[in-house]
Design a protein around this motif. Sequence first.
Motif, mmCIF file in Angstrom:
data_model
loop_
_atom_site.group_PDB
_atom_site.id
_atom_site.type_symbol
_atom_site.label_atom_id
_atom_site.label_comp_id
_atom_site.label_asym_id
_atom_site.label_seq_id
_atom_site.Cartn_x
_atom_site.Cartn_y
_atom_site.Cartn_z
ATOM 1 N N ARG A 102 0.839 -1.189 0.000
ATOM 2 C CA ARG A 102 0.000 0.000 0.000
ATOM 3 C C ARG A 102 0.886 1.255 0.000
ATOM 4 O O ARG A 102 0.573 2.228 -0.697
ATOM 5 C CB ARG A 102 -0.900 0.008 1.239
ATOM 6 C CG ARG A 102 -2.354 0.117 0.904
ATOM 7 C CD ARG A 102 -3.264 0.150 2.121
ATOM 8 N NE ARG A 102 -3.609 -1.225 2.508
ATOM 9 C CZ ARG A 102 -3.282 -1.799 3.659
ATOM 10 N NH1 ARG A 102 -2.655 -1.139 4.588
ATOM 11 N NH2 ARG A 102 -3.624 -3.041 3.903
ATOM 12 N N SER A 103 1.976 1.212 0.766
ATOM 13 C CA SER A 103 2.838 2.394 0.876
ATOM 14 C C SER A 103 3.518 2.740 -0.450
ATOM 15 O O SER A 103 3.896 3.896 -0.658
ATOM 16 C CB SER A 103 3.896 2.188 1.960
ATOM 17 O OG SER A 103 4.926 1.312 1.527
ATOM 18 N N ILE A 104 3.687 1.764 -1.327
ATOM 19 C CA ILE A 104 4.294 2.051 -2.626
ATOM 20 C C ILE A 104 3.248 2.133 -3.747
ATOM 21 O O ILE A 104 3.587 2.191 -4.908
ATOM 22 C CB ILE A 104 5.397 1.028 -2.983
ATOM 23 C CG1 ILE A 104 4.854 -0.390 -3.095
ATOM 24 C CG2 ILE A 104 6.532 1.098 -1.984
ATOM 25 C CD1 ILE A 104 5.833 -1.386 -3.696
ATOM 26 N N GLY A 105 1.966 2.104 -3.345
ATOM 27 C CA GLY A 105 0.880 2.280 -4.309
ATOM 28 C C GLY A 105 0.547 1.061 -5.129
ATOM 29 O O GLY A 105 0.051 1.183 -6.247
ATOM 30 N N ARG A 106 0.810 -0.135 -4.592
ATOM 31 C CA ARG A 106 0.553 -1.362 -5.352
ATOM 32 C C ARG A 106 -0.750 -2.043 -4.973
ATOM 33 O O ARG A 106 -1.158 -2.981 -5.616
ATOM 34 C CB ARG A 106 1.703 -2.347 -5.168
ATOM 35 C CG ARG A 106 3.035 -1.887 -5.668
ATOM 36 C CD ARG A 106 3.348 -2.185 -7.090
ATOM 37 N NE ARG A 106 3.037 -3.493 -7.583
ATOM 38 C CZ ARG A 106 3.870 -4.532 -7.646
ATOM 39 N NH1 ARG A 106 5.103 -4.394 -7.219
ATOM 40 N NH2 ARG A 106 3.497 -5.652 -8.155
#
Length: 64
Positions: free
Chosen positions: A59-63
């Motif tokens: 989630r933190s890398i937008g995946r």
Amino acid sequence: MAKSKTIKGRWSKSDINLLKKLFPNNSTAQVAARLRRPVKTVERKAYRMGLKKSKKYLRSIGRV
């Protein structure tokens, strides 16, 4: 700038434990640097061990 030597060969128990601890919540490149091993080697070992990135990290890398 001198390159640090990478480790080749067998994985020690401490390397495996560190991989299990770091892999889910850090980028593979960061884990590889910490273990002083090539990124592809770390990816391959994590895959064989069944390790996955955590949902929080993805989630933190937008995946996710």
